[in-house]
Design a protein around this motif. Structure first.
Motif, short mmCIF file in Angstrom:
data_model
loop_
_atom_site.label_atom_id
_atom_site.label_comp_id
_atom_site.label_asym_id
_atom_site.label_seq_id
_atom_site.Cartn_x
_atom_site.Cartn_y
_atom_site.Cartn_z
N UNK A 136 0.84 -1.20 0.00
CA UNK A 136 0.00 0.00 0.00
C UNK A 136 0.87 1.25 0.00
N UNK A 137 1.95 1.23 0.76
CA UNK A 137 2.85 2.39 0.78
C UNK A 137 3.49 2.58 -0.58
N UNK A 138 3.91 1.51 -1.22
CA UNK A 138 4.50 1.60 -2.56
C UNK A 138 3.50 2.21 -3.55
N UNK A 139 2.25 1.76 -3.51
CA UNK A 139 1.23 2.30 -4.42
C UNK A 139 1.00 3.78 -4.16
N UNK A 146 1.38 12.20 -2.65
CA UNK A 146 2.14 12.82 -1.56
C UNK A 146 3.30 13.66 -2.07
N UNK A 147 3.47 13.73 -3.37
CA UNK A 147 4.58 14.49 -3.93
C UNK A 147 5.88 13.71 -3.91
N UNK A 148 6.94 14.39 -4.21
CA UNK A 148 8.25 13.75 -4.31
C UNK A 148 8.74 13.29 -2.93
N UNK A 149 9.19 12.03 -2.82
CA UNK A 149 9.73 11.55 -1.54
C UNK A 149 11.03 12.28 -1.19
N UNK A 241 8.54 5.17 7.56
CA UNK A 241 7.75 6.36 7.28
C UNK A 241 8.36 7.09 6.09
N UNK A 242 7.52 7.35 5.10
CA UNK A 242 7.95 8.13 3.94
C UNK A 242 7.50 9.58 4.14
N UNK A 248 3.01 12.65 4.41
CA UNK A 248 3.81 11.52 4.85
C UNK A 248 2.92 10.30 5.05
N UNK A 249 3.54 9.13 5.08
CA UNK A 249 2.79 7.90 5.31
C UNK A 249 3.71 6.93 6.04
#
Length: 337
Positions: A136-139, A146-149, A241-242, A248-249
Protein backbone atom coordinates in the motif's frame (compact mmCIF):
# COMPACT_ATOMS: atom_id res chain seq x y z
CA UNK A 1 -2.67 -26.20 -14.45
CA UNK A 2 -1.48 -29.80 -14.44
CA UNK A 3 0.66 -31.64 -11.92
CA UNK A 4 2.18 -30.06 -8.85
CA UNK A 5 5.49 -28.24 -9.10
CA UNK A 6 8.16 -30.35 -7.42
CA UNK A 7 10.44 -28.13 -5.31
CA UNK A 8 13.88 -28.96 -3.94
CA UNK A 9 14.45 -27.06 -0.70
CA UNK A 10 18.10 -26.45 0.12
CA UNK A 11 18.59 -25.89 3.84
CA UNK A 12 16.44 -27.30 6.64
CA UNK A 13 17.22 -24.81 9.38
CA UNK A 14 14.83 -22.21 10.85
CA UNK A 15 13.96 -20.62 7.49
CA UNK A 16 14.13 -23.79 5.41
CA UNK A 17 11.90 -25.74 7.78
CA UNK A 18 9.32 -22.96 7.66
CA UNK A 19 9.35 -23.00 3.86
CA UNK A 20 8.94 -26.80 3.86
CA UNK A 21 5.87 -26.37 6.07
CA UNK A 22 4.60 -23.59 3.82
CA UNK A 23 4.98 -25.60 0.61
CA UNK A 24 3.35 -28.64 2.20
CA UNK A 25 0.49 -27.00 4.09
CA UNK A 26 -0.16 -23.47 2.82
CA UNK A 27 0.84 -22.99 -0.81
CA UNK A 28 -1.21 -24.54 -3.61
CA UNK A 29 0.23 -25.98 -6.81
CA UNK A 30 3.51 -27.24 -5.35
CA UNK A 31 4.98 -30.06 -3.31
CA UNK A 32 8.29 -30.67 -1.57
CA UNK A 33 10.11 -33.18 -3.80
CA UNK A 34 13.56 -33.12 -2.20
CA UNK A 35 15.41 -31.55 0.72
CA UNK A 36 19.15 -31.11 1.21
CA UNK A 37 20.99 -30.20 4.39
CA UNK A 38 24.46 -31.24 5.62
CA UNK A 39 22.72 -32.37 8.82
CA UNK A 40 20.71 -35.39 7.63
CA UNK A 41 18.87 -35.71 10.95
CA UNK A 42 17.73 -32.09 10.78
CA UNK A 43 16.55 -32.57 7.20
CA UNK A 44 14.58 -35.69 8.13
CA UNK A 45 12.98 -33.89 11.05
CA UNK A 46 11.96 -30.98 8.81
CA UNK A 47 10.12 -33.30 6.40
CA UNK A 48 8.56 -35.52 9.05
CA UNK A 49 5.02 -36.23 7.92
CA UNK A 50 5.61 -34.94 4.38
CA UNK A 51 5.12 -37.69 1.82
CA UNK A 52 7.23 -38.40 -1.25
CA UNK A 53 10.33 -36.40 -0.24
CA UNK A 54 13.88 -37.56 -0.82
CA UNK A 55 16.46 -36.38 1.72
CA UNK A 56 20.06 -35.54 0.79
CA UNK A 57 23.17 -34.10 2.41
CA UNK A 58 24.44 -32.56 -0.87
CA UNK A 59 22.62 -29.75 -2.67
CA UNK A 60 23.31 -31.04 -6.18
CA UNK A 61 21.88 -34.45 -5.30
CA UNK A 62 18.62 -32.75 -4.37
CA UNK A 63 18.60 -30.75 -7.62
CA UNK A 64 18.97 -34.00 -9.57
CA UNK A 65 16.31 -35.86 -7.58
CA UNK A 66 13.30 -37.24 -9.48
CA UNK A 67 10.39 -34.82 -9.80
CA UNK A 68 12.33 -31.63 -9.08
CA UNK A 69 11.24 -28.74 -11.29
CA UNK A 70 12.29 -25.74 -9.19
CA UNK A 71 14.54 -24.83 -6.26
CA UNK A 72 14.05 -22.88 -3.05
CA UNK A 73 17.37 -21.91 -1.46
CA UNK A 74 17.21 -21.38 2.30
CA UNK A 75 20.74 -22.45 3.18
CA UNK A 76 23.28 -20.08 4.80
CA UNK A 77 24.34 -17.18 2.57
CA UNK A 78 27.86 -18.43 1.76
CA UNK A 79 26.34 -21.52 0.09
CA UNK A 80 24.06 -19.54 -2.21
CA UNK A 81 26.44 -18.83 -5.09
CA UNK A 82 27.27 -22.48 -5.73
CA UNK A 83 23.61 -23.48 -5.43
CA UNK A 84 22.41 -20.72 -7.77
CA UNK A 85 24.98 -21.59 -10.43
CA UNK A 86 24.09 -25.28 -10.16
CA UNK A 87 20.40 -24.44 -10.63
CA UNK A 88 21.22 -22.22 -13.63
CA UNK A 89 23.23 -25.06 -15.20
CA UNK A 90 20.13 -27.26 -14.96
CA UNK A 91 17.72 -24.58 -16.16
CA UNK A 92 15.81 -24.69 -12.86
CA UNK A 93 13.85 -21.65 -11.64
CA UNK A 94 15.00 -20.53 -8.19
CA UNK A 95 13.59 -18.64 -5.23
CA UNK A 96 16.69 -17.67 -3.23
CA UNK A 97 16.47 -16.28 0.28
CA UNK A 98 18.43 -13.11 0.92
CA UNK A 99 21.28 -12.43 0.74
CA UNK A 100 21.51 -13.66 -2.84
CA UNK A 101 25.28 -13.89 -2.23
CA UNK A 102 26.85 -12.14 0.79
CA UNK A 103 29.89 -10.69 -1.01
CA UNK A 104 29.56 -8.35 -3.97
CA UNK A 105 32.09 -10.23 -6.13
CA UNK A 106 30.13 -13.47 -5.81
CA UNK A 107 26.85 -11.63 -6.38
CA UNK A 108 28.28 -10.16 -9.58
CA UNK A 109 29.30 -13.64 -10.78
CA UNK A 110 25.73 -14.85 -10.29
CA UNK A 111 24.35 -11.78 -12.03
CA UNK A 112 26.64 -12.27 -15.02
CA UNK A 113 25.89 -16.01 -15.19
CA UNK A 114 22.16 -15.38 -15.42
CA UNK A 115 22.67 -12.55 -17.92
CA UNK A 116 24.64 -14.97 -20.15
CA UNK A 117 21.63 -17.29 -20.16
CA UNK A 118 19.58 -14.47 -21.67
CA UNK A 119 16.60 -15.22 -19.43
CA UNK A 120 15.68 -14.90 -15.80
CA UNK A 121 15.68 -17.94 -13.56
CA UNK A 122 16.19 -16.36 -10.12
CA UNK A 123 13.80 -14.56 -7.82
CA UNK A 124 15.39 -13.16 -4.65
CA UNK A 125 13.54 -13.45 -1.35
CA UNK A 126 12.99 -9.86 -0.30
CA UNK A 127 9.62 -10.69 1.23
CA UNK A 128 8.76 -7.16 2.38
CA UNK A 129 7.73 -6.42 -1.20
CA UNK A 130 4.88 -8.88 -0.59
CA UNK A 131 3.68 -7.42 2.72
CA UNK A 132 0.24 -5.82 2.42
CA UNK A 133 1.27 -2.62 4.24
CA UNK A 134 4.45 -2.17 2.23
CA UNK A 135 2.49 -2.69 -0.97
CA UNK A 136 0.00 0.00 0.00
CA UNK A 137 2.85 2.39 0.78
CA UNK A 138 4.50 1.60 -2.56
CA UNK A 139 1.23 2.30 -4.42
CA UNK A 140 0.81 5.56 -2.51
CA UNK A 141 4.31 6.73 -3.43
CA UNK A 142 3.93 5.64 -7.05
CA UNK A 143 0.67 7.50 -7.64
CA UNK A 144 2.28 10.79 -6.63
CA UNK A 145 -0.43 12.09 -4.30
CA UNK A 146 2.14 12.82 -1.56
CA UNK A 147 4.58 14.49 -3.93
CA UNK A 148 8.25 13.75 -4.31
CA UNK A 149 9.73 11.55 -1.54
CA UNK A 150 12.32 13.40 0.54
CA UNK A 151 13.16 10.94 3.33
CA UNK A 152 12.48 7.43 4.57
CA UNK A 153 12.71 6.84 8.33
CA UNK A 154 13.12 3.14 9.09
CA UNK A 155 13.15 1.11 12.30
CA UNK A 156 14.40 -2.48 12.56
CA UNK A 157 14.36 -4.06 16.03
CA UNK A 158 14.83 -7.66 17.19
CA UNK A 159 14.29 -9.19 20.61
CA UNK A 160 17.85 -10.53 20.70
CA UNK A 161 20.62 -11.46 18.33
CA UNK A 162 21.55 -15.11 17.72
CA UNK A 163 24.87 -16.52 18.96
CA UNK A 164 27.94 -15.36 17.03
CA UNK A 165 26.07 -12.37 15.55
CA UNK A 166 28.60 -9.71 14.62
CA UNK A 167 28.49 -5.93 14.37
CA UNK A 168 28.82 -6.20 10.58
CA UNK A 169 25.77 -8.48 10.48
CA UNK A 170 23.57 -5.66 11.72
CA UNK A 171 24.23 -4.19 8.26
CA UNK A 172 24.61 -7.13 5.90
CA UNK A 173 21.98 -9.36 7.51
CA UNK A 174 19.42 -7.10 9.21
CA UNK A 175 19.59 -3.80 7.29
CA UNK A 176 19.81 -5.65 3.95
CA UNK A 177 15.99 -5.76 4.07
CA UNK A 178 15.81 -1.96 4.43
CA UNK A 179 18.31 -1.61 1.58
CA UNK A 180 16.02 -3.46 -0.79
CA UNK A 181 12.83 -1.91 0.57
CA UNK A 182 14.22 1.60 0.12
CA UNK A 183 15.34 0.90 -3.46
CA UNK A 184 11.93 -0.58 -4.27
CA UNK A 185 9.76 2.00 -2.52
CA UNK A 186 11.63 4.97 -3.98
CA UNK A 187 12.57 3.51 -7.36
CA UNK A 188 16.07 4.89 -6.76
CA UNK A 189 19.53 3.42 -6.30
CA UNK A 190 21.48 3.98 -3.08
CA UNK A 191 24.69 5.87 -3.78
CA UNK A 192 26.45 6.31 -0.42
CA UNK A 193 26.23 5.11 3.19
CA UNK A 194 27.28 6.43 6.59
CA UNK A 195 27.00 4.49 9.85
CA UNK A 196 26.77 6.25 13.22
CA UNK A 197 27.31 4.33 16.44
CA UNK A 198 25.71 5.34 19.73
CA UNK A 199 27.01 3.82 22.93
CA UNK A 200 26.16 0.09 22.79
CA UNK A 201 23.11 -1.04 24.73
CA UNK A 202 23.74 -2.82 28.02
CA UNK A 203 21.53 -5.58 26.63
CA UNK A 204 23.91 -6.29 23.74
CA UNK A 205 26.52 -9.05 24.02
CA UNK A 206 30.03 -7.82 24.82
CA UNK A 207 31.73 -6.36 21.78
CA UNK A 208 28.56 -6.05 19.66
CA UNK A 209 27.98 -2.52 18.33
CA UNK A 210 24.24 -2.47 18.86
CA UNK A 211 22.29 -0.31 18.06
CA UNK A 212 23.50 1.45 14.93
CA UNK A 213 22.12 4.38 12.93
CA UNK A 214 22.59 4.01 9.18
CA UNK A 215 22.11 6.80 6.62
CA UNK A 216 21.83 6.15 2.89
CA UNK A 217 21.89 8.70 0.08
CA UNK A 218 20.05 8.01 -3.20
CA UNK A 219 20.53 8.98 -6.82
CA UNK A 220 17.19 10.81 -6.65
CA UNK A 221 18.29 13.13 -3.84
CA UNK A 222 16.39 11.40 -1.03
CA UNK A 223 17.82 10.34 2.34
CA UNK A 224 17.08 7.04 4.09
CA UNK A 225 17.86 6.47 7.77
CA UNK A 226 17.66 3.16 9.58
CA UNK A 227 17.71 2.57 13.33
CA UNK A 228 18.81 -1.06 13.70
CA UNK A 229 18.65 -2.47 17.24
CA UNK A 230 18.92 -6.26 17.41
CA UNK A 231 18.83 -6.67 21.20
CA UNK A 232 15.95 -4.38 22.14
CA UNK A 233 14.55 -7.09 24.43
CA UNK A 234 10.82 -6.64 23.92
CA UNK A 235 9.87 -7.67 20.40
CA UNK A 236 10.34 -7.60 16.65
CA UNK A 237 9.43 -4.21 15.19
CA UNK A 238 9.75 -3.04 11.60
CA UNK A 239 8.47 0.38 10.59
CA UNK A 240 8.99 2.80 7.74
CA UNK A 241 7.75 6.36 7.28
CA UNK A 242 7.95 8.13 3.94
CA UNK A 243 8.18 11.91 4.22
CA UNK A 244 7.24 13.62 0.97
CA UNK A 245 6.74 17.16 -0.28
CA UNK A 246 2.96 17.06 0.24
CA UNK A 247 2.52 14.60 3.09
CA UNK A 248 3.81 11.52 4.85
CA UNK A 249 2.79 7.90 5.31
CA UNK A 250 3.93 5.28 7.83
CA UNK A 251 3.49 1.50 8.07
CA UNK A 252 4.31 -1.05 10.74
CA UNK A 253 2.81 0.58 13.82
CA UNK A 254 0.48 -2.16 15.05
CA UNK A 255 -0.30 -5.78 14.28
CA UNK A 256 -2.74 -8.15 15.91
CA UNK A 257 -5.65 -7.57 18.28
CA UNK A 258 -5.73 -4.48 20.51
CA UNK A 259 -6.92 -5.38 24.01
CA UNK A 260 -8.35 -2.90 26.52
CA UNK A 261 -8.91 -4.17 30.06
CA UNK A 262 -8.46 -3.12 33.70
CA UNK A 263 -7.31 0.39 32.97
CA UNK A 264 -4.79 -0.44 30.25
CA UNK A 265 -4.69 -1.03 26.54
CA UNK A 266 -2.17 -2.70 24.29
CA UNK A 267 -1.31 -5.15 21.57
CA UNK A 268 0.97 -8.14 21.38
CA UNK A 269 4.39 -7.40 19.88
CA UNK A 270 5.59 -10.07 17.38
CA UNK A 271 8.68 -11.87 18.61
CA UNK A 272 10.30 -12.67 15.27
CA UNK A 273 10.10 -12.09 11.53
CA UNK A 274 8.29 -15.35 10.79
CA UNK A 275 5.35 -14.01 12.82
CA UNK A 276 5.40 -10.39 11.61
CA UNK A 277 5.83 -11.28 7.95
CA UNK A 278 3.98 -14.63 7.84
CA UNK A 279 1.47 -13.38 5.26
CA UNK A 280 4.23 -11.83 3.16
CA UNK A 281 6.17 -15.11 3.04
CA UNK A 282 3.00 -17.00 2.10
CA UNK A 283 2.21 -14.54 -0.69
CA UNK A 284 5.81 -14.49 -1.93
CA UNK A 285 6.07 -18.27 -2.26
CA UNK A 286 2.57 -18.61 -3.75
CA UNK A 287 3.34 -15.97 -6.38
CA UNK A 288 6.64 -17.70 -7.18
CA UNK A 289 4.93 -21.07 -7.59
CA UNK A 290 2.17 -19.60 -9.76
CA UNK A 291 4.63 -17.78 -12.01
CA UNK A 292 6.93 -20.80 -12.29
CA UNK A 293 4.06 -23.04 -13.34
CA UNK A 294 3.26 -20.52 -16.09
CA UNK A 295 6.88 -20.56 -17.24
CA UNK A 296 7.59 -17.07 -15.91
CA UNK A 297 9.96 -15.53 -13.35
CA UNK A 298 8.77 -12.44 -11.48
CA UNK A 299 9.61 -10.62 -8.26
CA UNK A 300 12.95 -9.20 -7.11
CA UNK A 301 15.72 -9.92 -9.61
CA UNK A 302 19.33 -10.98 -9.43
CA UNK A 303 20.12 -7.30 -10.05
CA UNK A 304 18.23 -6.46 -6.85
CA UNK A 305 20.20 -9.14 -5.01
CA UNK A 306 23.48 -7.85 -6.41
CA UNK A 307 22.68 -4.20 -5.57
CA UNK A 308 21.77 -5.13 -2.00
CA UNK A 309 25.08 -6.99 -1.57
CA UNK A 310 27.09 -4.04 -2.90
CA UNK A 311 25.32 -1.53 -0.67
CA UNK A 312 25.62 -3.77 2.39
CA UNK A 313 29.33 -4.25 1.73
CA UNK A 314 29.76 -0.47 1.54
CA UNK A 315 27.80 -0.20 4.79
CA UNK A 316 30.14 -2.59 6.57
CA UNK A 317 33.12 -0.54 5.40
CA UNK A 318 31.41 2.62 6.67
CA UNK A 319 30.85 0.93 10.04
CA UNK A 320 34.46 -0.19 10.32
CA UNK A 321 36.09 3.01 9.00
CA UNK A 322 33.71 5.58 10.44
CA UNK A 323 33.51 7.33 7.06
CA UNK A 324 30.96 8.02 4.34
CA UNK A 325 31.42 5.28 1.73
CA UNK A 326 30.21 5.69 -1.89
CA UNK A 327 28.40 2.79 -3.55
CA UNK A 328 29.71 1.65 -6.92
CA UNK A 329 27.47 -0.61 -9.00
CA UNK A 330 28.51 -2.43 -12.16
CA UNK A 331 26.60 -1.58 -15.37
CA UNK A 332 23.12 -3.04 -15.31
CA UNK A 333 22.75 -5.87 -17.85
CA UNK A 334 20.00 -5.41 -20.44
CA UNK A 335 18.19 -8.45 -19.07
CA UNK A 336 17.15 -6.41 -16.03
CA UNK A 337 15.82 -3.37 -17.88
Amino acid sequence: MGELLGVAVLGAGHMGADHIRRLDQVVSGARVAAVADPDAARAKEAVSGVEGVSVHTEAEAALDAPGVGAVLIASPGPAHEEALLAAFARGLPVLCEKPMVPDSAGALRVLEAEARLGRRLAQIGFMRRYDAEYRRLKALLDDGRLGRPLMLHCTHRNVSSPPDFTSAMLIDSSVSHEIDAARWLLGQELTAVTVLRPHPSSGAPAGLLDPQFVVFETDGGALVDVEVFVNCGFGYQVRVEAVCEAGSARVGDEHGVRVTARGSAGTDVPQDYLVRFADAYDREVQDWVDATRRGRVTGPTAWDGYAASVVAEAGVRALEDGTRVPVGLAPRPALYG
